[in-house]
Scaffold this motif. Sequence first.
Motif, mmCIF file in Angstrom:
data_model
loop_
_atom_site.group_PDB
_atom_site.id
_atom_site.type_symbol
_atom_site.label_atom_id
_atom_site.label_comp_id
_atom_site.label_asym_id
_atom_site.label_seq_id
_atom_site.Cartn_x
_atom_site.Cartn_y
_atom_site.Cartn_z
ATOM 1 N N ASN A 171 0.909 -1.130 0.085
ATOM 2 C CA ASN A 171 -0.128 0.083 -0.037
ATOM 3 C C ASN A 171 0.984 1.253 0.039
ATOM 4 O O ASN A 171 2.219 1.155 -0.317
ATOM 5 C CB ASN A 171 -1.110 0.031 1.162
ATOM 6 N N GLU A 172 0.347 2.493 0.374
ATOM 7 C CA GLU A 172 1.352 3.600 0.139
ATOM 8 C C GLU A 172 2.313 3.523 1.352
ATOM 9 O O GLU A 172 3.362 4.181 0.884
ATOM 10 C CB GLU A 172 0.162 4.785 0.755
ATOM 11 N N THR A 173 2.341 2.769 2.336
ATOM 12 C CA THR A 173 3.492 2.771 3.295
ATOM 13 C C THR A 173 4.352 1.609 3.208
ATOM 14 O O THR A 173 5.468 1.975 3.701
ATOM 15 C CB THR A 173 2.781 3.075 4.614
ATOM 16 N N VAL A 174 3.808 0.485 3.190
ATOM 17 C CA VAL A 174 4.394 -0.550 3.141
ATOM 18 C C VAL A 174 4.846 -1.089 1.922
ATOM 19 O O VAL A 174 3.921 -1.402 0.724
ATOM 20 C CB VAL A 174 3.666 -1.742 4.001
ATOM 21 N N LYS A 175 6.218 -1.932 1.799
ATOM 22 C CA LYS A 175 6.414 -2.390 0.685
ATOM 23 C C LYS A 175 6.676 -4.156 0.986
ATOM 24 O O LYS A 175 7.113 -4.327 2.071
ATOM 25 C CB LYS A 175 7.841 -2.106 -0.189
#
Length: 406
Positions: A171-175
Amino acid sequence: MAGWCVGLASFLFEYDTPRIVLIRSRKVGLMNRAVQLLILAYVIGCYHTHFAEVEMESPKFKQWVFVWEKGYQETDSVVSSVTTKAKGVTVTNTSTLGFRVWDVADYVIPAQEENSLFVMTNMIITKNQSQGSCPELPDKTTICNSDANCVAGSSGTHSSGIATGRCVPFNETVKTCEVAAWCPVENDTHVPEPAFLKAAENFTLLVKNNIWYPKFNFSKRNILPNITTTYLKSCIYDAVTDPFCPIFRLGKIVESAGHSFQDMAIEGGIMGIQIKWNCNLDRTSSLCLPRYSFRRLDTRDVDHNVSPGYNFRFAKYYSDPTGAEHRTLIKAYGIRFDIIVFGKAGKFDIIPTMINIGSGLALLGVATVLCDIIVLYCMKKRNYYREKKYKYVEDYEQGLGSEMDQ
Ligand SMILES: *[C@@H]1O[C@H](CO)[C@@H](O)[C@H](O)[C@H]1NC(C)=O
């Protein structure tokens, strides 16, 4: 003469035969009767407790008659077959699924089972999965900063697929590491609470049970002869008001076992429906009746709640107009109802009667042995009694010519 020689001589050349000694003593007489009474009480008591276990429902006074009945009966254990049928519908209205009606074909999985029935009460649905590459769910091992963190071709026990070796945004914060899998991958970190199909509490379950006692060629079913079609359409089992109605409300089954249906519905579990057929076939067959009881079979400790409940996954496969394969993955939580049938039937038979009378009488012989030991070895006047009990008799001819012996 050597010792063994004397022994051999007495073994070969002596004969003992019992004779009746009547001891006119109040003390010994009373003792003998007391011991006999104790043994009699023990024999009856044993049968009594044995039978009380079997026929708990019968009134107290009957059990004393059954003391003897038990001894003269041949017994056989039950052979049974069970079929079940669930009923009930409910609706759910959620953002992912929309307005949806659930009927028996949706929540009973599989459609039929032996002595068992699974009712889905809660689920995690992952719609529209297809083969492809997508980011893995974030956890300690899958979160990454760059491709260097991901090993191509690797997969762990908890992986959703095979790592491709790329690090992609979840998502926007986690890879997370990308996997080749059924995509999007299932996210089962949160179990819906309250249970998705909480209305399953009001579903009903019809249990049809046929039993057979092969030794007596006696068969019966749990839909009793006096149950009418109209009664069967409207009745719900209740231990007090409708103890012979074979239709059970799922909520009541769980509550009868002392658990909360709504709690159990969230993570799932296993319930046992026990049907006990204890029959005395010396009496009329209409008294041979099923007794229902319920217990939870998956133990659930309050202080050790690791991996609770019961769940499994299944998928429904379909193809879109272009021919690409898709599936809907369902992680199903639910309650499995296991129907356990047991019981014993008894009927008069001459062989067990003889065996039981024989063993009862043989046990009375213990009184004689016990009294003999006390009279001959323990009492003060034991020497006097021993003298009276054993009489030594010489051989007739030798007794006359006793000089020859010396
Ligand atoms: C089950 O039925 C009872 C009585 O009809 C109703 O009050 C209750 O709300 C129902 N339970 C659920 C979970 O729908």
